[in-house]
Scaffold this motif. Structure first.
Motif, PDB file in Angstrom:
ATOM      1  N   ILE A  34       3.722  60.871 -31.878  1.00 52.31           N
ATOM      2  CA  ILE A  34       3.526  62.093 -31.020  1.00 52.31           C
ATOM      3  C   ILE A  34       3.948  63.219 -31.819  1.00 52.31           C
ATOM      4  CG2 ILE A  34       3.523  60.963 -28.683  1.00 52.31           C
ATOM      5  CD1 ILE A  34       6.625  62.529 -30.377  1.00 52.31           C
ATOM      6  N   GLU A  61       8.809  65.257 -28.822  1.00 53.78           N
ATOM      7  CA  GLU A  61       9.839  64.311 -29.217  1.00 53.78           C
ATOM      8  C   GLU A  61      10.899  64.112 -28.064  1.00 53.78           C
ATOM      9  OE1 GLU A  61       8.600  66.911 -30.853  1.00 53.78           O
ATOM     10  OE2 GLU A  61       7.741  66.252 -32.603  1.00 53.78           O
ATOM     11  N   LEU A 119       9.692  61.179 -26.141  1.00 48.55           N
ATOM     12  CA  LEU A 119      10.021  59.856 -26.728  1.00 48.55           C
ATOM     13  C   LEU A 119      11.363  59.459 -26.665  1.00 48.55           C
ATOM     14  CD1 LEU A 119       8.907  57.709 -28.629  1.00 48.55           C
ATOM     15  CD2 LEU A 119       9.356  59.192 -30.475  1.00 48.55           C
ATOM     16  N   LEU A 120      12.340  60.314 -26.957  1.00 50.11           N
ATOM     17  CA  LEU A 120      13.788  59.991 -26.633  1.00 50.11           C
ATOM     18  C   LEU A 120      14.116  59.544 -25.389  1.00 50.11           C
ATOM     19  CD1 LEU A 120      15.496  62.909 -29.038  1.00 50.11           C
ATOM     20  CD2 LEU A 120      14.548  60.815 -29.572  1.00 50.11           C
ATOM     21  N   ARG A 180      12.640  56.083 -24.836  1.00 55.84           N
ATOM     22  CA  ARG A 180      13.831  55.042 -25.497  1.00 55.84           C
ATOM     23  C   ARG A 180      15.016  54.935 -24.689  1.00 55.84           C
ATOM     24  NH1 ARG A 180      13.209  57.595 -31.677  1.00 55.84           N
ATOM     25  NH2 ARG A 180      11.139  56.615 -32.232  1.00 55.84           N
ATOM     26  N   ARG A 212      12.788  48.097 -38.444  1.00 52.08           N
ATOM     27  CA  ARG A 212      11.980  48.886 -39.309  1.00 52.08           C
ATOM     28  C   ARG A 212      12.122  47.921 -40.666  1.00 52.08           C
ATOM     29  NH1 ARG A 212      11.760  55.117 -38.633  1.00 52.08           N
ATOM     30  NH2 ARG A 212      11.100  55.102 -36.493  1.00 52.08           N
ATOM     31  N   ARG A 249      18.068  50.416 -37.006  1.00 47.94           N
ATOM     32  CA  ARG A 249      18.690  51.550 -36.745  1.00 47.94           C
ATOM     33  C   ARG A 249      18.946  51.581 -35.238  1.00 47.94           C
ATOM     34  NH1 ARG A 249      14.142  56.484 -35.815  1.00 47.94           N
ATOM     35  NH2 ARG A 249      15.990  57.919 -34.942  1.00 47.94           N
ATOM     36  N   TYR A 275      21.519  62.355 -31.970  1.00 49.07           N
ATOM     37  CA  TYR A 275      20.399  62.473 -31.012  1.00 49.07           C
ATOM     38  C   TYR A 275      20.731  62.830 -29.751  1.00 49.07           C
ATOM     39  CZ  TYR A 275      16.933  61.111 -34.600  1.00 49.07           C
ATOM     40  OH  TYR A 275      15.849  60.947 -35.737  1.00 49.07           O
ATOM     41  N   ASP A 294      16.693  56.996 -39.164  1.00 53.12           N
ATOM     42  CA  ASP A 294      15.530  57.813 -38.974  1.00 53.12           C
ATOM     43  C   ASP A 294      14.948  58.089 -40.803  1.00 53.12           C
ATOM     44  OD1 ASP A 294      13.184  59.121 -38.238  1.00 53.12           O
ATOM     45  OD2 ASP A 294      14.526  61.030 -38.404  1.00 53.12           O
ATOM     46  N   GLU A 297       5.613  50.654 -32.820  1.00 53.83           N
ATOM     47  CA  GLU A 297       4.975  51.701 -33.153  1.00 53.83           C
ATOM     48  C   GLU A 297       5.086  52.042 -34.818  1.00 53.83           C
ATOM     49  OE1 GLU A 297       6.856  55.697 -32.554  1.00 53.83           O
ATOM     50  OE2 GLU A 297       8.596  54.665 -31.857  1.00 53.83           O
ATOM     51  N   ILE A 305       5.952  53.648 -38.167  1.00 53.92           N
ATOM     52  CA  ILE A 305       7.130  54.782 -38.428  1.00 53.92           C
ATOM     53  C   ILE A 305       6.931  56.009 -38.841  1.00 53.92           C
ATOM     54  CG2 ILE A 305       8.596  52.788 -39.104  1.00 53.92           C
ATOM     55  CD1 ILE A 305       8.855  54.156 -41.936  1.00 53.92           C
TER      56      ILE A 305
HETATM   57  C1  LIG Z   1       9.875  61.919 -33.181  1.00 56.32           C
HETATM   58  C2  LIG Z   1      11.192  61.748 -33.527  1.00 56.32           C
HETATM   59  C3  LIG Z   1      11.813  62.093 -32.395  1.00 56.32           C
HETATM   60  C4  LIG Z   1      11.379  60.091 -34.126  1.00 56.32           C
HETATM   61  C5  LIG Z   1      12.865  60.041 -34.297  1.00 56.32           C
HETATM   62  O1  LIG Z   1      13.531  60.828 -35.006  1.00 56.32           O
HETATM   63  O2  LIG Z   1      13.505  58.929 -34.016  1.00 56.32           O
HETATM   64  C6  LIG Z   1      10.748  59.718 -35.422  1.00 56.32           C
HETATM   65  O3  LIG Z   1      11.145  60.394 -36.391  1.00 56.32           O
HETATM   66  C7  LIG Z   1      10.960  58.301 -35.508  1.00 56.32           C
HETATM   67  O4  LIG Z   1      11.382  58.028 -36.599  1.00 56.32           O
HETATM   68  O5  LIG Z   1      10.180  57.724 -34.710  1.00 56.32           O
END
Ligand SMILES: CC(C)[C@H](C(=O)O)[C@@H](O)C(=O)O
Ligand SMILES: NC(=O)c1ccc[n+]([C@@H]2O[C@H](COP(=O)([O-])OP(=O)(O)OC[C@H]3O[C@@H](n4cnc5c(N)ncnc54)[C@H](O)[C@@H]3O)[C@@H](O)[C@H]2O)c1
Length: 753
Positions: free
Chosen positions: A455, A469, A472-473, A476, A486, A515, A522, A633, A674, A676
């Motif tokens: 995204i 973003e 996404l946070l 999660r 990863r 991670r 964050y 990250d 997903e 990375i």
């Molecule tokens: C898009 C962003 C919020 C995300 C993060 O920093 O976690 C991305 O960099 C990741 O690694 O999936």
């Protein structure tokens, strides 16, 4: 027809989470809690603000989380995240009165041990025995007294009316062949944020077994008992000539009860009396309307002669036990539902003239072999995968991974995958004004697994009011996915030349970055520039970690390290020479690994020097790299330099350590899978993005979420074979487009399945 005894009082329904006193009304409980905690007992776990009523707290919490808070099923407490809520339910309510009892009656007064892990340690250290969840080893004692509030009133009463203490010790279970998880169909999904040691029992997954349509119903169950007991099982027992017997949802769990109604006894004794006498269990009037499963082993070991003739015999009982075991362990609801081979198998067993223990074993074998054949034909498992293509190259790489999954489903009749796409990220902002629309969040919460592209993009850049973003946070966090896995290695050795680092330095690099994903900078408090009149020229973020957050991610790293043979070394990365949160990190990692995983080797690196090592001498960090959110990250993107492109690397975000697919107690778990990389706006729309990271993420999904090792491995092998031919996308110096790579992988895969 007997009816279930009704609950003597409603007071079971509102236990105080502090002193466990039960009150009859919610309002009384709220007043009572104040005697412990003061005037505003309902405290927000995000900002510590207190409220007099739980409803006011719920409304308030909505402002923090943007979603309904998680309410305890048993008391008025509410929590901002589901994992705290389930931990509270487990520790305060569910475990009350339950525990594990040592089989050695002489042992330390035979005390009740509350937690499974402590019990397993006890068995191991004191008796040199390994705990397994097979019923022969199942020493769970006690009963959950209160039913979840979502149950109907009649159901809740029925739960409250069940005997309080039942005990499972089933000496005849060792005659049952142990099914492997591969033979069975797992459909019990572990909640995202379940504590890692939580065993999900089908008690809470009603209906545990649906026998509808399997038998002709001879006799309707009485209205008094239908609130809780499943009438669906009645026909099954009727088919055995035993009228009006119910296999309740509870009896699908190891501590369930079987409730037959008395049939005219030949011996002159009532059925229950016979059972009681034979089992030498003292009469207890509260059992008049049900035979708790404590009696089941006794029944199983009784010769048929002692039972009302022909009605109830060891083989039949053994089938029920097998059903209980199977449902408890593997969630066989789907396997059983709608089959017509099970009744046949059962009626054959009923006709069997034998009545000894060997028949039990035989019946169990027949039962399992029937289930086995059913699991691959009549009722294959169906997995729901939510697909979030996202923005930029997201849809381009996702479409190739979806083709791969579809190929698996088409070529493997035993696997059924239902894929459904939802709006997420920038495209969802454009359509719904929200990067994570409620419908998408709900689909993700209900999914068996989530496959995501990427995204973000300049259209919704850093200055935009609503950014992809953030969605996404939020996703999660909402799913409690604290462990981001990863791997960074070579999908094929032919990629060695693609690495900008010398081949002799990168050959053999194999690292897994673990991670922490929902803590640290964050998610700490922050202040944007201009948001404060007192500090108009200042912006700040905070890195916050608690001991428990570090412990749980360390345990995931340790379990992943232990899953390898030999176990992997753990490299914990922090910035402990400067940051307080890093000093806590280092202390907790050291203590957790030393105390709980003494067999593992580990060391600590400062993040700056680790970043240098990843490019200068990456093999030094082979094994597990355990680190916090932001460092993870950055380091995981950096590690993609080793195999040559960000487009190659997959990831999984889970709410705990994944089970080994080969483990007999494999637990399916959901998660986001997903690549990375991001949305790569610079190449979006050109059809040249490398889809391999996304395709390998689909392999991780099959392995971790569904325990499907064979197709997961087939995907990885297909990717390797395609890379071995030398074909490459542009990022790796080639000319192939995303679709061409997808075609080649699908072709190889078909040959491997
Ligand atoms: C898009 C962003 C919020 C995300 C993060 O920093 O976690 C991305 O960099 C990741 O690694 O999936
Ligand atoms: N999980 C996610 O969805 C995620 C992850 C990282 C970044 N992002 C977002 O993506 C947007 C772009 O970020 P960025 O440009 O910094 O990072 P990026 O990962 O999108 O791209 C970095 C570089 O790698 C290349 N690249 C990435 N994936 C590739 C692939 N599959 N094939 C070939 N080349 C590939 C890109 O072309 C670009 O040159 C930002 O909005 C960022 O927030 C999202």
């Amino acid at each position: 027809m007997p009816t279930q005894p009704r609950s003597t009082s409603k007071s079971e329904r509102w236990p105080c989470h502090i002193c466990l006193k039960t009150l009859s009304r919610k309002g009384d409980l709220e007043r009572h809690i104040r005697t412990h905690t003061g005037e505003k007992p309902f405290v927000c776990d995000v900002c510590d603000k207190g409220f007099a009523q739980s409803s006011a707290l719920k409304t308030h919490m909505n402002c923090h989380t943007g979603a309904k808070p998680h309410a305890c099923q048993h008391c008025p407490r509410v929590f901002s995240d589901r994992s705290s809520c389930s931990r509270h339910e487990l520790e305060v309510h569910r475990m009350d009165g339950c525990g594990y009892q040592c089989p050695d009656k002489e042992c330390k007064g035979n005390q009740l041990i509350k937690r499974k892990k402590t019990f397993a340690d006890h068995l191991h250290s004191k008796h040199g025995r390994k705990y397994t969840s097979q019923p022969i080893e199942n020493f769970l004692v006690g009963e959950i007294k209160s039913a979840p509030r979502r149950y109907s009133t009649s159901r809740r009463r029925a739960v409250a009316a069940t005997p309080n203490i039942v005990k499972v010790e089933a000496p005849t279970f060792d005659l049952v062949p142990t099914p492997s998880s591969a033979d069975m169909v797992p459909n019990l999904r572990i909640p995202y944020d379940a504590p890692s040691d939580l065993t999900v029992e089908p008690y809470f997954h009603e209906p545990a077994i649906d026998f509808s349509g399997l038998f002709t119903l001879d006799d309707e169950p009485s209205p008094g008992s239908s609130g809780f007991y499943s009438s669906d099982a009645s026909p099954m027992l009727s088919a055995t000539g035993f009228n009006n017997a119910y296999l309740s949802p509870m009896s699908a769990s190891p501590y369930g009860s079987l409730s037959p109604s008395p049939a005219p006894p030949e011996s002159g004794l009532s059925f229950y009396e016979e059972i009681r006498q034979a089992a030498l269990i003292p009469h207890d009037p509260s059992y008049d309307h049900g035979v708790p499963s404590a009696f089941v082993p006794a029944m199983m070991s009784m010769p048929n002669a002692l039972l009302p003739s022909g009605y109830f015999n060891a083989p039949i009982q053994s089938i029920f036990s097998c059903i209980n075991l199977s449902v408890a362990k593997f969630g066989l609801r789907r396997t059983l539902a709608g089959s017509d081979s099970v009744p046949e198998a059962i009626s054959q067993l009923i006709k069997s003239p034998k009545s000894t223990e060997s028949v039990c074993a035989e019946s169990a074998e027949q039962y399992f072999s029937t289930l086995h054949s059913l699991s691959s034909t009549a009722t294959m498992p169906s997995y729901r995968i939510v697909v979030l293509p996202g923005d930029g190259i997201g849809p381009e790489v996702i479409s190739q991974a979806v083709r791969v999954l579809e190929t698996i489903a088409t070529s493997s009749p035993e696997i059924s995958l239902q894929l459904e796409s939802h709006d997420f990220g920038g495209c969802a902002i454009d359509k719904h004004g929200d990067p994570l629309p409620p419908s998408t969040l709900q689909a993700c919460q209900e999914a068996d697994a989530i496959l995501m592209g990427s995204i973000g993009g300049p259209k919704w850049g850093v200055d935009a009011k609503i950014r992809p973003e953030a969605g996404l946070l939020k996703l999660r966090k909402a799913l409690g996915l604290y462990a981001n896995i990863r791997p960074a290695n070579f999908a094929s050795d032919s990629l060695l030349d693609a690495s900008p680092i010398k081949p002799e330095l990168v050959k053999g690099v194999d690292m897994i970055v673990i991670r922490e994903l929902i803590g640290g900078l964050y998610f700490g408090a922050r202040q944007e520039l201009g948001a404060s009149a007192e500090q108009p020229d200042t912006a700040w973020d905070t890195m916050i970690y608690s001991i428990s957050e570090v412990q749980r991610i360390t345990r995931v790293a340790a379990r992943i390290a232990l899953a390898a043979n030999p176990p992997l070394e753990i490299h914990s990365i922090d910035k402990a020479n400067v940051l307080a949160a890093s000093r806590l990190w280092r202390k907790v990692v050291t203590e957790t690994l030393t105390n709980e995983f003494p067999q593992l080797k580990f060391d600590h690196h400062l993040v700056d020097s680790a970043a240098m090592l990843i490019v200068a001498n990456p093999r030094k960090l082979n094994g597990v790299i355990l680190t916090e959110n932001l460092f993870g990250d950055i380091l995981s993107d950096q590690s993609s330099v080793i195999p040559g492109s960000l487009g190659l690397l997959p990831s999984a975000s889970l709410a705990g350590a994944p089970s080994a697919p080969s483990a007999p107690d494999f637990k399916p778990t959901s998660g986001i899978y997903e690549p990375i990389h991001g949305s790569a706006p610079d190449i979006a729309g050109q059809g040249i993005a490398n889809p391999i990271g996304t395709i390998l993420s689909a392999a991780m999904l099959l392995r971790y979420s569904f325990g499907l090792e064979k197709p997961a491995k087939a995907i990885e092998d297909a990717v390797r074979k395609v890379l071995d031919t030398g074909v490459r996308t542009k990022d790796l110096g080639g000319q192939a487009g995303s679709e061409e790579i997808g075609d080649l992988i699908v072709k190889e895969l078909k040959g491997l399945l």
